[in-house]
Motif scaffolding. Structure first.
Motif, PDB file in Angstrom:
ATOM      1  N   ASN A  20       0.824  -1.199   0.000  1.00  0.00           N
ATOM      2  CA  ASN A  20       0.000   0.000   0.000  1.00  0.00           C
ATOM      3  C   ASN A  20       0.870   1.265   0.000  1.00  0.00           C
ATOM      4  N   GLY A  21       1.958   1.209  -0.757  1.00  0.00           N
ATOM      5  CA  GLY A  21       2.840   2.360  -0.873  1.00  0.00           C
ATOM      6  C   GLY A  21       3.833   2.522   0.266  1.00  0.00           C
ATOM      7  N   GLU A  22       3.865   1.592   1.189  1.00  0.00           N
ATOM      8  CA  GLU A  22       4.750   1.685   2.361  1.00  0.00           C
ATOM      9  C   GLU A  22       5.681   0.485   2.438  1.00  0.00           C
ATOM     10  N   ARG A  23       6.867   0.731   2.972  1.00  0.00           N
ATOM     11  CA  ARG A  23       7.798  -0.341   3.316  1.00  0.00           C
ATOM     12  C   ARG A  23       7.800  -0.457   4.836  1.00  0.00           C
ATOM     13  N   TYR A  24       7.872  -1.677   5.314  1.00  0.00           N
ATOM     14  CA  TYR A  24       7.896  -1.927   6.746  1.00  0.00           C
ATOM     15  C   TYR A  24       9.204  -2.612   7.119  1.00  0.00           C
ATOM     16  N   TYR A  62      14.864  -6.240  13.740  1.00  0.00           N
ATOM     17  CA  TYR A  62      16.230  -6.578  13.329  1.00  0.00           C
ATOM     18  C   TYR A  62      16.725  -5.609  12.253  1.00  0.00           C
ATOM     19  N   GLN A  63      15.902  -5.374  11.229  1.00  0.00           N
ATOM     20  CA  GLN A  63      16.300  -4.488  10.130  1.00  0.00           C
ATOM     21  C   GLN A  63      16.544  -3.068  10.622  1.00  0.00           C
ATOM     22  N   LEU A  64      15.638  -2.565  11.462  1.00  0.00           N
ATOM     23  CA  LEU A  64      15.771  -1.192  11.953  1.00  0.00           C
ATOM     24  C   LEU A  64      16.981  -1.047  12.880  1.00  0.00           C
ATOM     25  N   SER A  65      17.216  -2.047  13.717  1.00  0.00           N
ATOM     26  CA  SER A  65      18.363  -1.962  14.618  1.00  0.00           C
ATOM     27  C   SER A  65      19.673  -1.946  13.826  1.00  0.00           C
ATOM     28  N   LYS A  66      19.752  -2.727  12.759  1.00  0.00           N
ATOM     29  CA  LYS A  66      20.944  -2.731  11.910  1.00  0.00           C
ATOM     30  C   LYS A  66      21.084  -1.397  11.179  1.00  0.00           C
ATOM     31  N   LYS A  67      19.973  -0.894  10.665  1.00  0.00           N
ATOM     32  CA  LYS A  67      19.989   0.360   9.906  1.00  0.00           C
ATOM     33  C   LYS A  67      20.406   1.542  10.779  1.00  0.00           C
ATOM     34  N   MET A  68      19.937   1.568  12.027  1.00  0.00           N
ATOM     35  CA  MET A  68      20.228   2.681  12.931  1.00  0.00           C
ATOM     36  C   MET A  68      21.449   2.421  13.805  1.00  0.00           C
ATOM     37  N   ASN A  69      22.001   1.215  13.711  1.00  0.00           N
ATOM     38  CA  ASN A  69      23.170   0.831  14.484  1.00  0.00           C
ATOM     39  C   ASN A  69      22.924   0.946  15.994  1.00  0.00           C
ATOM     40  N   ILE A  70      21.753   0.447  16.413  1.00  0.00           N
ATOM     41  CA  ILE A  70      21.413   0.383  17.828  1.00  0.00           C
ATOM     42  C   ILE A  70      20.895  -1.030  18.117  1.00  0.00           C
ATOM     43  N   TYR A  83       5.011   2.201  16.052  1.00  0.00           N
ATOM     44  CA  TYR A  83       5.200   0.830  15.579  1.00  0.00           C
ATOM     45  C   TYR A  83       3.858   0.123  15.440  1.00  0.00           C
ATOM     46  N   ILE A  84       3.917  -1.035  14.803  1.00  0.00           N
ATOM     47  CA  ILE A  84       2.752  -1.889  14.637  1.00  0.00           C
ATOM     48  C   ILE A  84       3.084  -3.220  15.287  1.00  0.00           C
ATOM     49  N   LEU A  85       2.185  -3.732  16.094  1.00  0.00           N
ATOM     50  CA  LEU A  85       2.359  -5.045  16.703  1.00  0.00           C
ATOM     51  C   LEU A  85       1.352  -5.974  16.051  1.00  0.00           C
ATOM     52  N   LEU A  86       1.849  -6.937  15.325  1.00  0.00           N
ATOM     53  CA  LEU A  86       0.997  -7.842  14.568  1.00  0.00           C
ATOM     54  C   LEU A  86       1.399  -9.273  14.881  1.00  0.00           C
ATOM     55  N   GLY A  87       0.546  -9.941  15.643  1.00  0.00           N
ATOM     56  CA  GLY A  87       0.833 -11.332  15.992  1.00  0.00           C
ATOM     57  C   GLY A  87       2.147 -11.508  16.716  1.00  0.00           C
ATOM     58  N   GLY A  88       2.483 -10.565  17.574  1.00  0.00           N
ATOM     59  CA  GLY A  88       3.729 -10.643  18.319  1.00  0.00           C
ATOM     60  C   GLY A  88       4.945 -10.136  17.559  1.00  0.00           C
ATOM     61  N   LYS A  89       4.751  -9.761  16.315  1.00  0.00           N
ATOM     62  CA  LYS A  89       5.847  -9.250  15.484  1.00  0.00           C
ATOM     63  C   LYS A  89       5.748  -7.724  15.453  1.00  0.00           C
ATOM     64  N   VAL A  90       6.871  -7.049  15.696  1.00  0.00           N
ATOM     65  CA  VAL A  90       6.906  -5.593  15.685  1.00  0.00           C
ATOM     66  C   VAL A  90       7.369  -5.128  14.310  1.00  0.00           C
ATOM     67  N   LYS A 125       6.911   1.479  10.150  1.00  0.00           N
ATOM     68  CA  LYS A 125       6.769   2.091   8.829  1.00  0.00           C
ATOM     69  C   LYS A 125       8.049   2.869   8.548  1.00  0.00           C
ATOM     70  N   GLU A 126       8.649   2.589   7.412  1.00  0.00           N
ATOM     71  CA  GLU A 126       9.889   3.275   7.057  1.00  0.00           C
ATOM     72  C   GLU A 126       9.682   4.789   6.995  1.00  0.00           C
ATOM     73  N   SER A 127       8.533   5.220   6.478  1.00  0.00           N
ATOM     74  CA  SER A 127       8.263   6.660   6.369  1.00  0.00           C
ATOM     75  C   SER A 127       8.124   7.310   7.754  1.00  0.00           C
ATOM     76  N   ASP A 128       7.565   6.581   8.727  1.00  0.00           N
ATOM     77  CA  ASP A 128       7.454   7.113  10.090  1.00  0.00           C
ATOM     78  C   ASP A 128       8.837   7.320  10.707  1.00  0.00           C
ATOM     79  N   ILE A 129       9.723   6.370  10.473  1.00  0.00           N
ATOM     80  CA  ILE A 129      11.073   6.464  11.025  1.00  0.00           C
ATOM     81  C   ILE A 129      11.821   7.632  10.389  1.00  0.00           C
ATOM     82  N   GLU A 130      11.698   7.764   9.073  1.00  0.00           N
ATOM     83  CA  GLU A 130      12.355   8.871   8.370  1.00  0.00           C
ATOM     84  C   GLU A 130      11.838  10.212   8.878  1.00  0.00           C
ATOM     85  N   LYS A 131      10.523  10.312   9.064  1.00  0.00           N
ATOM     86  CA  LYS A 131       9.917  11.546   9.560  1.00  0.00           C
ATOM     87  C   LYS A 131      10.407  11.863  10.972  1.00  0.00           C
TER      88      LYS A 131
END
Length: 98
Positions: free
Chosen positions: A37-41, A45-53, A69-76, A79-85
């Motif tokens: 829907n026009g968004e990357r999630y 793991y991916q975000l921690s590597k990208k932000m080096n935290i 964040y979104i919690l879906l079935g125990g998975k966090v 939204k890439e756009s939210d993080i960039e913003k």
């Protein structure tokens, strides 16, 4: 017969070229994350590597309400756009020295 050797050499070269292209396509699409829907999630793991935290730091940020964040079935998921913003809004420019 020299024509046959030339033909076989061209076929062999073409085969090598095709294998190289195939390898590059597989490498590219192996890292490709399609849009939803026009968004990357991003996962924790991916975000921690990208932000080096650490992932624990991400959890602390979530607990403090600093990260959307979104919690879906125990998975966090993030939204890439939210993080960039969020990063843009909290950007501190360099101070001018007098």
């Amino acid at each position: 017969m020299p024509e046959l050797k030339t033909f076989n050499k061209k076929i062999a070269d073409l085969h090598v070229l095709i294998e190289n292209v195939k390898s590059k396509i597989e490498k590219t699409f192996g890292h490709y994350k399609p849009l939803f829907n026009g968004e990357r999630y991003l996962t924790d793991y991916q975000l921690s590597k990208k932000m080096n935290i650490s992932r624990r730091t991400l959890q602390t940020y979530r607990d403090k309400g600093l990260l959307p964040y979104i919690l879906l079935g125990g998975k966090v998921l993030y939204k890439e756009s939210d993080i960039e913003k969020l990063l843009e809004e909290n950007y501190l420019g360099a101070w001018k020295r007098c």
